[in-house]
Design a protein around this motif. Structure first.
Motif, PDB file in Angstrom:
ATOM      1  N   GLU A  87      42.270  46.431  33.638  1.00  0.00           N
ATOM      2  CA  GLU A  87      43.045  46.164  34.855  1.00  0.00           C
ATOM      3  C   GLU A  87      44.098  45.083  34.602  1.00  0.00           C
ATOM      4  OE1 GLU A  87      42.761  48.165  37.256  1.00  0.00           O
ATOM      5  OE2 GLU A  87      40.896  49.116  36.638  1.00  0.00           O
ATOM      6  N   LEU A  88      43.727  44.059  33.841  1.00  0.00           N
ATOM      7  CA  LEU A  88      44.704  43.015  33.495  1.00  0.00           C
ATOM      8  C   LEU A  88      45.839  43.620  32.665  1.00  0.00           C
ATOM      9  CD1 LEU A  88      42.345  40.037  32.609  1.00  0.00           C
ATOM     10  CD2 LEU A  88      43.909  40.178  34.546  1.00  0.00           C
ATOM     11  N   MET A  91      48.365  45.238  34.798  1.00  0.00           N
ATOM     12  CA  MET A  91      49.245  44.270  35.461  1.00  0.00           C
ATOM     13  C   MET A  91      50.352  43.802  34.519  1.00  0.00           C
ATOM     14  SD  MET A  91      46.130  42.274  37.338  1.00  0.00           S
ATOM     15  CE  MET A  91      46.917  41.174  38.450  1.00  0.00           C
ATOM     16  N   ALA A 114      54.954  35.768  41.751  1.00  0.00           N
ATOM     17  CA  ALA A 114      53.850  36.511  42.376  1.00  0.00           C
ATOM     18  C   ALA A 114      53.061  37.272  41.313  1.00  0.00           C
ATOM     19  CB  ALA A 114      54.397  37.477  43.425  1.00  0.00           C
ATOM     20  N   LYS A 115      53.764  37.866  40.370  1.00  0.00           N
ATOM     21  CA  LYS A 115      53.089  38.631  39.304  1.00  0.00           C
ATOM     22  C   LYS A 115      52.212  37.715  38.453  1.00  0.00           C
ATOM     23  CE  LYS A 115      53.249  42.344  37.655  1.00  0.00           C
ATOM     24  NZ  LYS A 115      52.221  43.430  37.629  1.00  0.00           N
ATOM     25  N   ASN A 117      51.017  34.913  39.326  1.00  0.00           N
ATOM     26  CA  ASN A 117      49.914  34.463  40.184  1.00  0.00           C
ATOM     27  C   ASN A 117      48.809  35.522  40.256  1.00  0.00           C
ATOM     28  OD1 ASN A 117      48.908  32.412  42.023  1.00  0.00           O
ATOM     29  ND2 ASN A 117      49.129  33.989  43.589  1.00  0.00           N
ATOM     30  N   ASP A 118      49.196  36.791  40.362  1.00  0.00           N
ATOM     31  CA  ASP A 118      48.201  37.878  40.399  1.00  0.00           C
ATOM     32  C   ASP A 118      47.385  37.895  39.101  1.00  0.00           C
ATOM     33  OD1 ASP A 118      49.079  38.638  42.871  1.00  0.00           O
ATOM     34  OD2 ASP A 118      50.211  40.384  42.200  1.00  0.00           O
ATOM     35  N   LEU A 121      44.941  35.131  39.211  1.00  0.00           N
ATOM     36  CA  LEU A 121      43.824  35.438  40.121  1.00  0.00           C
ATOM     37  C   LEU A 121      42.812  36.366  39.446  1.00  0.00           C
ATOM     38  CD1 LEU A 121      45.647  36.084  43.542  1.00  0.00           C
ATOM     39  CD2 LEU A 121      44.070  34.216  43.020  1.00  0.00           C
ATOM     40  N   GLY A 122      43.335  37.378  38.767  1.00  0.00           N
ATOM     41  CA  GLY A 122      42.453  38.348  38.093  1.00  0.00           C
ATOM     42  C   GLY A 122      41.622  37.698  36.999  1.00  0.00           C
ATOM     43  N   ARG A 125      38.952  35.386  38.465  1.00  0.00           N
ATOM     44  CA  ARG A 125      37.790  36.115  39.007  1.00  0.00           C
ATOM     45  C   ARG A 125      36.873  36.574  37.875  1.00  0.00           C
ATOM     46  NH1 ARG A 125      33.829  36.831  40.687  1.00  0.00           N
ATOM     47  NH2 ARG A 125      33.020  38.255  42.278  1.00  0.00           N
TER      48      ARG A 125
END
Lengths: 135, 79
Positions: A87-88, A91, A114-115, A117-118, A121-122, A125
């Motif tokens: 998933e990373l 992105m 934003a990218k 930052n996403d 976040l990933g 987590r």
């Protein structure tokens, strides 16, 4: 007989979880996630400079995520970390497409931040979860 | 239920994802990003949701593994 009953009880309680490879904290795996997280974090100030994002941040992220993918691909656990790495990778590939294969030659600063930052976040987590694995 | 309800959700993942979606849409409406950039960021939200699902599975396995170790030790005493 008692042992047989115990096996039945454990089987019904835990299913296949008891027979899969146990999860153990892997500092190398954690380090790979950390590298991606920090590249995204320290790449944000470069969002005003698309050339720096193209030539430094995206290639570094691509390399870091690929290292993680290869590392987790051959681990003998459940494969969940490999799926998170996938998933990373999606992105980072998305960011690479916007910067290098799009008609849009100067992606916006807001998109860039934003990218990244996403991605942070990933990875955060993922690190939270694998950080709970027993030492 | 609309997106405002989701922003106010008690579930942290739902609330944070809804907040990101609202801020991305806001940036698109203000033309601070292109449609292509917006679409890519919305795809990220799906990726983040999946990562959360895999992370929850790992956390669940760790919990089960710890419980199993405790019960195994307990059973070893009575068998």
């Amino acid at each position: 007989m008692k042992k047989f009953i115990s096996v039945l009880v454990f089987g019904s309680l835990f299913g296949c979880a008891a027979i899969t490879a146990p999860l153990v904290f892997d500092s190398s795996e954690y380090e790979h996630y950390l590298q991606i997280h920090q590249t995204a974090k320290f790449g944000k100030p470069s969002c005003t400079n698309p050339a720096a994002i193209r030539t430094i941040v995206i290639p570094t992220l691509t390399r870091n995520v690929d290292d993680l993918l290869v590392y987790t691909q051959f681990k003998t656990n459940t494969g969940l970390s490999y799926k998170m790495a996938g998933e990373l990778n999606n992105m980072v590939v998305g960011m690479d497409k916007i910067y290098n294969y799009s008609a849009n030659t100067t992606p916006s600063k807001i998109y860039c931040e934003a990218k990244l930052n996403d991605i942070q976040l990933g990875t955060a987590r993922a690190m939270t979860a694998i950080g709970k694995e027993p030492q | 239920m609309n997106v405002t309800d989701l922003v106010a959700s008690s579930d942290p993942l739902i609330a944070s994802t809804a907040k990101l979606a609202v801020s991305y849409k806001d940036s698109l409406d203000k033309k601070l990003m292109t449609q292509e950039e917006y679409d890519d960021l919305m795809d990220d939200l799906v990726d983040l949701k999946r990562i959360d699902g895999y992370a929850l599975s790992i956390e669940r396995q760790v919990l089960v593994q710890k419980a199993f170790d405790i019960i195994k030790a307990f059973a070893g005493l009575i068998i």
